[in-house]
Design a protein around this motif. Structure first.
Motif, short mmCIF file in Angstrom:
data_model
loop_
_atom_site.label_atom_id
_atom_site.label_comp_id
_atom_site.label_asym_id
_atom_site.label_seq_id
_atom_site.Cartn_x
_atom_site.Cartn_y
_atom_site.Cartn_z
N HIS A 26 -18.95 133.94 -75.33
CA HIS A 26 -19.28 132.58 -74.93
C HIS A 26 -20.41 132.67 -73.91
N HIS A 28 -24.52 131.28 -73.33
CA HIS A 28 -25.71 130.54 -73.77
C HIS A 28 -26.91 131.28 -73.17
N HIS A 195 -17.61 123.94 -79.39
CA HIS A 195 -17.13 123.62 -78.05
C HIS A 195 -16.22 122.40 -78.16
N HIS A 219 -14.00 127.17 -75.10
CA HIS A 219 -13.14 126.45 -74.14
C HIS A 219 -11.74 126.21 -74.74
N ASP A 276 -20.30 131.81 -70.14
CA ASP A 276 -20.91 130.48 -70.29
C ASP A 276 -22.37 130.52 -69.83
ZN LIG Z 1 -20.46 126.85 -73.41
#
Ligand SMILES: [Zn+2]
Length: 317
Positions: A26, A28, A195, A219, A276
């Motif tokens: 996870h 980005h 997500h 998540h 994240d």
């Molecule tokens: Zn994310």
């Protein structure tokens, strides 16, 4: 069981934790890079946030302050890809799932899908060949389905892609709208992710899995609201890629000690720990493991089990 990892958690030895293999499923990549590397290459200092944000407006302010248009060039985009591999290498990440948003193809890669794929693979091979890259196709939830389909026409059929993910404003439009895209993604053999259950609720998680036939959820922590949702995740073998510091700093959980990951894991849900957006949340995966241990959310043995679980594939084909 990896005794070095357990001992390193117990001693608070971040350097040793960094050396032990972990997955980051996870991430980005735009905000996943090494702060030091970016400063070194560009002179830009990017500071993380340190206390929970009160609104998404504060998040936008952070973005315009530290990111803005600084990296909105083909070279800037490549720099962020490279920075993410530098960071992952330092962090002992051995499986890294990242990819480009579909709109980035025209914006940064002249609509040349081979060039896009090559940008990730080249950085992978040059910076961190020991890392298994799982290349992802990214979709923003606010975009129209027609627009996304048009962008995606360049991506279909390229076996280099491992998964597809949907992110951005979780409440922007109903998940049902994305059915045609996910049907096509399934035909392409992609691992299906989205997500869900960050801003939405437990029922949103079940609905998303049912209509899109998801394999994994980014998540999914709202499952904690309803035992039925937790059971559903276990029965259907759905993986949750969870990002604790992000959840805390975006006000999704009260604190790390009571983060839902402990209950989800102990209920038998397949969970992993991811970063994240490292540049915003200071959330390298090694730090995430240590924080969850030090606040008493999970034991060292449990965290080691989650670490190993992340390295295991859920690839179904
Ligand atoms: Zn994310």
């Amino acid at each position: 069981m990896n005794h070095d990892f357990i001992e390193a958690l117990e001693k608070g030895d971040l350097e040793t934790i960094r050396k032990i293999p972990k997955a980051d499923l996870h991430n980005h990549f735009v905000l996943g890079g090494s702060r030091e590397f970016i400063k070194d290459k560009t002179g830009y200092e990017i500071y993380p946030i340190t206390s929970p944000l009160n609104s998404m407006r504060e998040m936008d302010a952070w973005s315009s302050n530290y990111i803005g248009n600084r990296f909105n060039t083909p070279e800037g985009r490549r720099l962020l890809i490279e920075a993410t591999f530098v960071q992952a290498k330092l962090d002992g990440v051995k499986v890294l799932e990242i990819g480009e948003d579909v709109w980035g193809l025209g914006e940064f890669f002249q609509n040349d899908i081979k060039e896009l794929i090559n940008a990730f693979q080249e950085a992978n091979n040059r910076v961190a060949p020991e890392i298994e890259l799982r290349l992802q196709i990214g979709l923003s939830r606010h975009c129209s389905i027609d627009y996304l389909m048009e962008c995606l026409s360049h991506f279909w059929g390229h076996k280099e892609f491992y998964s597809i993910d949907l992110y951005g404003d979780e409440l922007a439009q109903p998940i049902e709208n994305f059915v045609p895209i996910y049907e096509k993604a399934a035909e392409n053999g992609l691992v299906l992710k989205a997500h869900v259950g960050e801003w939405g609720n437990a029922q949103d998680i079940i609905t998303a899995i049912e209509v899109l036939h998801l394999d994994e959820i980014q998540h999914g922590i709202a499952a904690i609201q309803d035992r039925k949702a937790i059971d559903y995740l276990v029965e259907n073998n759905i993986r949750l890629n969870i990002t604790p510091s992000s959840n805390f700093l975006l006000g999704r959980v009260k604190d790390l000690k009571t983060h839902p990951i402990a209950t989800l894991y102990r209920s038998g849900v397949d969970v992993t720990i991811g970063s994240d957006d490292i540049l915003i949340f200071d959330s390298d995966v090694s730090k995430e493991y240590l924080r969850l241990y030090q606040c008493g959310c999970l034991t060292a043995v449990e965290l080691d089990d989650i670490r190993k679980n992340g390295l295991r594939t859920t690839w179904k084909n």
